[in-house]
Design a protein around this motif. Structure first.
Motif, PDB file in Angstrom:
ATOM      1  N   SER A 203      -2.211  45.722  12.900  1.00  0.00           N
ATOM      2  CA  SER A 203      -2.991  46.895  13.295  1.00  0.00           C
ATOM      3  C   SER A 203      -3.206  46.976  14.798  1.00  0.00           C
ATOM      4  CB  SER A 203      -4.331  46.911  12.556  1.00  0.00           C
ATOM      5  OG  SER A 203      -4.112  47.044  11.174  1.00  0.00           O
TER       6      SER A 203
ATOM      7  N   TYR B  66       4.004  52.857  14.829  1.00  0.00           N
ATOM      8  CA  TYR B  66       2.689  52.391  15.230  1.00  0.00           C
ATOM      9  C   TYR B  66       1.882  52.146  13.970  1.00  0.00           C
ATOM     10  CZ  TYR B  66      -1.336  52.118  18.439  1.00  0.00           C
ATOM     11  OH  TYR B  66      -2.404  51.702  19.182  1.00  0.00           O
ATOM     12  N   TYR B  67       0.814  51.360  14.075  1.00  0.00           N
ATOM     13  CA  TYR B  67       0.044  51.043  12.877  1.00  0.00           C
ATOM     14  C   TYR B  67      -0.570  52.292  12.253  1.00  0.00           C
ATOM     15  CZ  TYR B  67      -4.435  51.472  15.344  1.00  0.00           C
ATOM     16  OH  TYR B  67      -5.516  51.952  16.032  1.00  0.00           O
ATOM     17  N   SER B  68      -0.743  53.323  13.079  1.00  0.00           N
ATOM     18  CA  SER B  68      -1.283  54.585  12.564  1.00  0.00           C
ATOM     19  C   SER B  68      -0.261  55.346  11.734  1.00  0.00           C
ATOM     20  CB  SER B  68      -1.726  55.468  13.731  1.00  0.00           C
ATOM     21  OG  SER B  68      -0.603  55.793  14.537  1.00  0.00           O
TER      22      SER B  68
END
Lengths: 120, 107
Positions: free
Chosen positions: A30, A52-54
């Motif tokens: 994350s 990306y972690y998003s």
């Protein structure tokens, strides 16, 4: 110490889907971007894409129509799916962590790589 | 896409030699240039980022220079463990690309 490990089938039939997973240990997924890079036998490196972690993604244009990256923060894993594979997709596939130093992105931690052969 | 061209494609050198590898970009990339070392059967390892910054733990015999379209990686005194293939990579464009690699072989 963060470590990455690729996993998935070593043999995929032409026209089918290549699926690989990268497991992140020793740290949280994350943060940072995470990438896939491949290297055909005897050839150079080719960046496939980053996530990306998003969940936001960035793909190399020539592969974009066939690639999907996903991330599972609960499992500390991210994955690659490449559809409609051909022999040209035969390669060692690496997962890597992207770290941004000031404004410069680098692949600072790599998995050991996994060989995927496309053949019937 | 930004094309990265390395020269030479391969070179032969002896331990103790000074070695220089060149990387040229098809358009200006400021200093958004990284260098990696790859040994046979192993994953690449980051050596230099931002054209001239040494990654932590990398020996000081490695150095990088350049900006715009012309970059160099120099090994001041080649050691036996430095025989490997070296790749440059640009991160100026969101579409990251690598050079084709330079193989450093034992003379």
């Amino acid at each position: 110490q963060v470590q990455l490990q690729e996993s998935g089938p070593g043999l995929v039939k032409p026209s089918e889907t290549l699926s690989l997973t990268c497991t992140v240990s020793g740290g949280s997924i994350s943060s940072n971007y995470w990438s896939w890079i491949r290297q055909p036998p005897g050839k150079g490196l080719e960046w496939i894409g980053s996530i990306y972690y998003s969940g936001s993604t960035n793909y190399y244009p020539s592969l974009k129509s066939r690639v999907t990256l996903s991330i599972d923060t609960s499992q500390n894993q991210f994955s690659l799916k490449l559809i409609s594979v051909t022999a040209a997709d035969t390669a060692v596939y690496y997962c890597a962590r992207v770290t941004t130093v000031i404004t410069h992105d680098v692949f600072d931690i790599w998995g050991q790589g996994t060989m995927v052969t496309v053949s019937s | 896409d930004i094309q990265m061209t390395q020269s030479p494609s391969s070179l032969s050198a002896s331990a103790g030699d000074r070695v220089t590898i060149t990387c040229r970009a098809s358009q200006s990339i400021a200093n958004y240039l990284n260098w990696y070392q790859q040994k046979p059967g192993k994953a690449p390892k980051l050596l230099i980022y931002a054209a001239s910054s040494l990654q932590s733990g990398v020996p000081s015999r490695f150095s990088g220079s350049g900006s715009g379209t012309h970059f160099t990686l120099t090994i001041s005194s080649l050691q036996p463990e430095d025989f490997a293939t070296y790749y440059c990579q640009q991160t100026y464009s969101p579409r990251w690309t690598f050079g084709q690699g330079t193989r450093v072989e034992f003379k």
